[in-house]
Design a protein around this motif. Structure first.
Motif, short mmCIF file in Angstrom:
data_model
loop_
_atom_site.label_atom_id
_atom_site.label_comp_id
_atom_site.label_asym_id
_atom_site.label_seq_id
_atom_site.Cartn_x
_atom_site.Cartn_y
_atom_site.Cartn_z
N LEU A 133 -10.20 25.71 -90.02
CA LEU A 133 -10.82 25.93 -88.71
C LEU A 133 -9.84 26.58 -87.74
O LEU A 133 -8.65 26.29 -87.74
N ARG A 134 -10.37 27.44 -86.90
CA ARG A 134 -9.55 28.13 -85.91
C ARG A 134 -9.14 27.18 -84.79
O ARG A 134 -9.90 26.27 -84.43
N PRO A 135 -7.95 27.39 -84.19
CA PRO A 135 -7.57 26.58 -83.03
C PRO A 135 -8.65 26.64 -81.95
O PRO A 135 -9.20 27.70 -81.65
N GLY A 136 -8.95 25.48 -81.38
CA GLY A 136 -9.99 25.39 -80.37
C GLY A 136 -11.32 24.91 -80.91
O GLY A 136 -12.20 24.52 -80.14
N THR A 137 -11.50 24.95 -82.24
CA THR A 137 -12.74 24.45 -82.84
C THR A 137 -12.85 22.94 -82.56
O THR A 137 -11.87 22.21 -82.67
N ARG A 138 -14.06 22.49 -82.19
CA ARG A 138 -14.27 21.07 -81.89
C ARG A 138 -14.82 20.37 -83.12
O ARG A 138 -15.73 20.88 -83.78
N VAL A 139 -14.28 19.20 -83.42
CA VAL A 139 -14.72 18.37 -84.54
C VAL A 139 -15.19 17.04 -83.97
O VAL A 139 -14.44 16.37 -83.24
N VAL A 140 -16.43 16.65 -84.29
CA VAL A 140 -17.01 15.42 -83.75
C VAL A 140 -17.42 14.53 -84.91
O VAL A 140 -18.09 14.96 -85.84
N SER A 141 -17.02 13.27 -84.83
CA SER A 141 -17.36 12.30 -85.86
C SER A 141 -18.08 11.11 -85.24
O SER A 141 -17.64 10.56 -84.23
N HIS A 142 -19.17 10.72 -85.87
CA HIS A 142 -19.91 9.53 -85.47
C HIS A 142 -19.35 8.33 -86.23
O HIS A 142 -19.32 8.33 -87.45
N ALA A 143 -18.86 7.35 -85.49
CA ALA A 143 -18.48 6.02 -86.00
C ALA A 143 -17.09 5.95 -86.63
O ALA A 143 -16.43 4.92 -86.51
N PHE A 144 -16.62 7.01 -87.30
CA PHE A 144 -15.37 6.90 -88.06
C PHE A 144 -14.32 7.87 -87.54
O PHE A 144 -14.62 9.04 -87.27
N ASP A 145 -13.07 7.39 -87.43
CA ASP A 145 -12.00 8.23 -86.90
C ASP A 145 -11.19 8.85 -88.02
O ASP A 145 -11.65 8.90 -89.17
#
Length: 252
Positions: A133-145
């Motif tokens: 992934l390119r710098p600045g891409t957002r990654v979102v996770s539900h429930a787990f880190d």
């Protein structure tokens, strides 16, 4: 509204002999909205959902935010269900669902990635996320880190945590820039994910690197001279392992 299938909470797909790394558990619609809001998903984004299930995250983003999306899912029956839901919602032109393993899929086009997996799976995916992934891409996770990769932001919705990471540029090393008065600043940086430490100099004089904040490919630094009342604040921008711009910035 999406159909929640309560008795599908096992690791077998609806297709015989298909075993899943993560059991299918539908994401609560309030959590879907929280994930999209935390990542500030919009019409200019390309959203990839890893383990897309019934497609509700992509379909909601397409319907409410005009966002183009790709779902990666190993279960062909879930893909069929998601395509039916997309058609019913009238967003089939904005979303696509691909039968592929999340560990081998090419996700480089993404500007946002969403996941509702398990922490062990998140950790297996972590090297891929950081490298593809390119710098600045957002990654979102539900429930787990992601263990020691601390989230940039988080919130709690419907009894679950929602985590946000911003892919950091790789900036460890030495960097320098010249001011208009001819003075030269130099940084020697160490990096662990988005956490930056190091040393700073103005000419040959060492100064204190008082504070840093890395968001994608932009690094804010506060550099204080011995005895100075306030530090100097700079915003550094990086691209492809090069320092491309430096500006004074407001305190952060």
């Amino acid at each position: 509204m999406f159909r929640d299938i309560a008795d599908d909470l096992d690791n077998y797909s609806l297709t015989p002999d298909t075993f899943l790394d993560v059991p299918f558990v539908p994401t609560d619609e309030s959590a879907v909205e929280a994930m999209l809001s935390l990542a500030k998903v919009g019409p200019n984004d390309v959203l990839y959902d890893l383990g897309s299930g019934d497609g509700r995250i992509l379909i909601t983003a397409a319907r409410d935010r005009d966002t183009r999306g790709i779902g990666i899912e190993v279960d062909p029956q879930r893909i069929a269900d998601a395509m039916d839901e997309a058609s019913w919602a009238g967003v089939e032109c904005l979303v696509d669902f691909v039968e592929e393993d999340i560990f081998t899929a090419d996700i480089r086009e993404a500007t946002v990635v969403t996941m509702y997996l398990l922490e062990t799976v998140n950790l297996q995916l972590r090297p891929k996320l950081l490298s593809q992934l390119r710098p600045g891409t957002r990654v979102v996770s539900h429930a787990f880190d992601m263990a020691d990769w601390v989230a940039d932001d988080r919130l709690r919705v419907a009894g679950s945590n929602i985590y946000l990471w911003i892919i950091p540029a790789q900036i460890e090393g030495e960097w320098q820039w010249d001011m208009t008065d001819g003075t030269t600043y130099r940084l020697a940086l160490k990096q662990r994910f988005q956490e930056i430490t190091g040393k700073a100099w103005l000419g040959d004089e060492e100064r204190r690197l008082e504070r840093t904040r890395l968001r994608g490919n932009k690094l804010e630094v506060a550099i204080r001279a011995e005895g100075a009342e306030t530090p100097d604040y700079f915003l550094l921008e990086f691209e492809e392992n090069m320092l491309i711009a430096v500006d004074l910035c407001a305190p952060f």
